[in-house]
Design an enzyme around this catalytic site. Structure first.
Site: not given
Length: 590
Positions: A174, A182-183, A189, A296, A361, A394-395, A398, A553, A563
């Site tokens: 890492e 991003n997680t 969900g 890396v 990268d 978050t969506e 809504r 991703e 998406r």
């Protein structure tokens, strides 16, 4: 909280960087000085992570003129019970701008949360000072069975699955100082159809419907074989995660889905920190080595077969790590704004919701092996990023009932349409922004909203008139819009914009009322490395590159032009798991 405090106050006296052991702080000899002074803070925004009771806690500090002017928690999945402790720490971090000492009045049960928040702020402060936050071990040339590049949800899913498939030496690399990528920031969900969890809620769904929704959401630009492979393996992946202790007991609705299929922790708590906690513990159980601050910089190959990676240590030195298989799980390129605007000039000037390591990268590494990319210009903007701090809302807000109104107080779209459609609708409004409006009922229905409260993103009014005054929206117009929406919700039909009865989950009538000013921001890059259903990276001629796999991703073709909410986290765990299994099978043959 007072009835809890009677059990006693837990005082967690936390020194973020102890002057007695850290050479980069200074202390005064003045008897009145009880706290060390921060020196050498660099201006900018800095993040760090800590381990809370329920998972990773990501904090951000903003430094101006060498002082901390803002401290917020940008990602966490702690209980509502722990929010007082979080707010206390954040207030101390900013209120005592010239000191490093934070004294926490930790209530019973919030000690782990308090420690996690302080650790996260501590790491952010050290990053601001240019200091390493880990032991900064320098690695030398070595070998292993499988290398996984990237320690986010896809990378750790792959590593754990590979370890379960075969007894192998697996190393995860890492480049950032913290794991998660991003997680860490994901709040929605995991989409899956025909799961036991859905059945327990009485939700009727099918893989075919899931497939159809995904294809339609992607404007049928999706690679159909990848979509079906993804849909087909999703329910087994939910079972796999719950078997490792994940709480996916709540099922919600996201834009573009025909039914509730977004699996998340009880109460709608953010999925990302919880998922990373589960995967981190599973990786530790499998004795998987994770090396942070190890970047890396290239792939090793022999006669077209990938044989390992070249890595840069934290001190700038490099080493090689040879392996029988390599899995690329580096994420997308949403933080590489030069690359984004080169591929999609219309996104020039947009803010990004991505963590700073999402720079793409891997594409240059694979290009040297004639690796193919696909649909690179398909870049998604998320409609509801908080307008000032660019934090994802978050969506699911809504999905649990919130509506969107413009500055005139009027609805202007079906809030549960696909992200591209809703984003476009917002951009057509005054200043290219809107207000997300909801009530106390929606707030109580979704635990992740408490994070937004801690970040001071919510505008709260005790009644509609007060909310209108605070936002500058005409009171009469907002009142009429809410009344009309509530009437249509009760009737089960949205005559204005076609939001279905399933999508209008509740009326908005329970005070207090809330608003968040939102505007679209760069969120997800749908394009990436070309892969097949075995997660093998493909060359421009369609043949797989031996020994090279990819998931998440960094890959392209699954999501097409757009998406769906809930498909991103599903992608990383479903295809991460498949990549780990495929790489292990490949490595076992070598």
């Amino acid at each position: 909280m007072n009835h809890i405090r009677q059990f006693g106050h837990w005082v967690l006296a936390t020194i973020l960087i102890l002057c007695s052991i850290m050479a980069f702080t200074s202390c005064s000899d003045d008897d009145d000085a009880t706290e060390p002074v921060i020196e050498g803070l660099r201006d900018g925004e800095w993040t760090g992570s800590g381990e809370g009771r329920s998972g990773n806690i990501i904090a951000k500090i903003v430094v101006e003129d060498g002082k901390i002017v803002q401290a917020i928690v940008v990602s966490q999945s702690e209980s509502v019970f722990a929010q007082d402790a979080i707010n206390t720490i954040l207030n101390h971090a900013v209120g005592k701008q010239d000191t490093m000492s934070v004294e926490v009045d930790g209530v019973t049960g919030a000690t782990l949360t308090s420690t996690g928040v302080v650790d996260a702020i501590n790491m952010a402060i050290m990053a601001s000072m240019g200091k390493q936050t880990n032991s900064a071990k320098t690695y030398k040339d070595g070998t292993c069975d499988i290398v996984v590049v990237g320690a986010g949800g896809a990378g750790l899913s792959a590593a754990v699955a590979a370890a379960e498939t075969a007894d192998m030496n697996i190393i995860v690399l890492e480049k950032q100082g913290i794991i998660g990528g991003n997680t860490n920031y994901s709040t929605g969900g995991i989409n899956a159809a025909e799961t036991d969890v859905q059945k327990s809620h009485g939700i009727e769904d099918s893989k075919q419907l899931f497939y159809d929704d995904t294809m339609r959401g992607g404007k049928n630009e999706n690679i159909s074989s990848l979509v079906w492979n993804f849909v087909d393996h999703a329910p087994a992946t939910i079972s796999w995660l719950t078997g490792m202790g994940a709480d996916l007991s709540d099922v919600g609705l996201m834009g573009g889905s025909s039914v509730k299929r977004t699996h998340r922790p009880k109460g709608g708590t953010a999925i990302g920190p919880h998922l990373m906690k589960v995967l981190k513990e599973a990786a530790a159980h499998q004795n998987i080595e994770i090396r942070t601050s190890n970047k890396v910089v290239g792939l090793l190959s022999s006669n077209g077969t990938v044989t390992g990676v070249k890595v840069q240590n934290a001190d700038g030195s490099t080493y090689t790590l040879k392996a029988k298989a390599v899995i690329i799980a580096t994420g997308g390129f949403g933080a590489n704004l030069e690359m984004v605007t080169r591929l999609q000039p219309s996104l020039s000037g947009f803010a990004t919701l991505n963590h700073p390591g999402a720079t793409g990268d891997a594409f240059d590494w694979v290009k040297s092996l004639s690796g193919a990319t696909i649909q690179m210009a398909n870049i998604q903007i998320h409609p509801t990023a908080e307008a000032v701090n660019h934090i994802l809302i978050t969506e699911a807000v809504r999905g649990n009932g919130a509506i969107l109104v413009n500055h005139a107080g009027k609805r202007f779209c079906n809030e549960m349409d696909t992200r591209d459609v809703v984003s476009a609708a917002i951009l057509r409004q005054q200043s290219g922004e809107a207000y997300l409006i909801f009530d106390q009922g929606v707030r109580q229905s979704l635990a992740s909203i408490e994070t937004y409260s801690n970040q001071h993103l919510l505008i709260q009014g005790q009644n509609i008139a007060e909310l209108a005054s605070l936002t500058g929206i005409p009171t009469e117009s907002l009142t009429k819009s809410l009344a009309r929406y509530n009437a249509q919700q009760k009737a089960g039909i949205d005559n204005d914009f076609g939001r279905s009865a399933t999508e209008m989950t509740a009326t908005l009538e329970n005070a207090p009322f809330y608003a968040v000013r939102v505007k679209p921001a760069i969120h997800h890059t749908m394009g990436g490395l070309s892969v097949n259903t075995e997660t093998q990276v493909l060359k421009t001629d369609g043949a797989p590159i031996p020994g090279l796999f990819a998931a998440g991703e960094v890959t392209g073709g699954l999501h097409g032009a757009n998406r769906l909410g809930g498909n991103g986290v599903a992608d990383i765990v479903v295809n991460g798991r498949l990549a780990g299994q495929a790489a292990a099978r490949h490595a076992a043959k070598r």
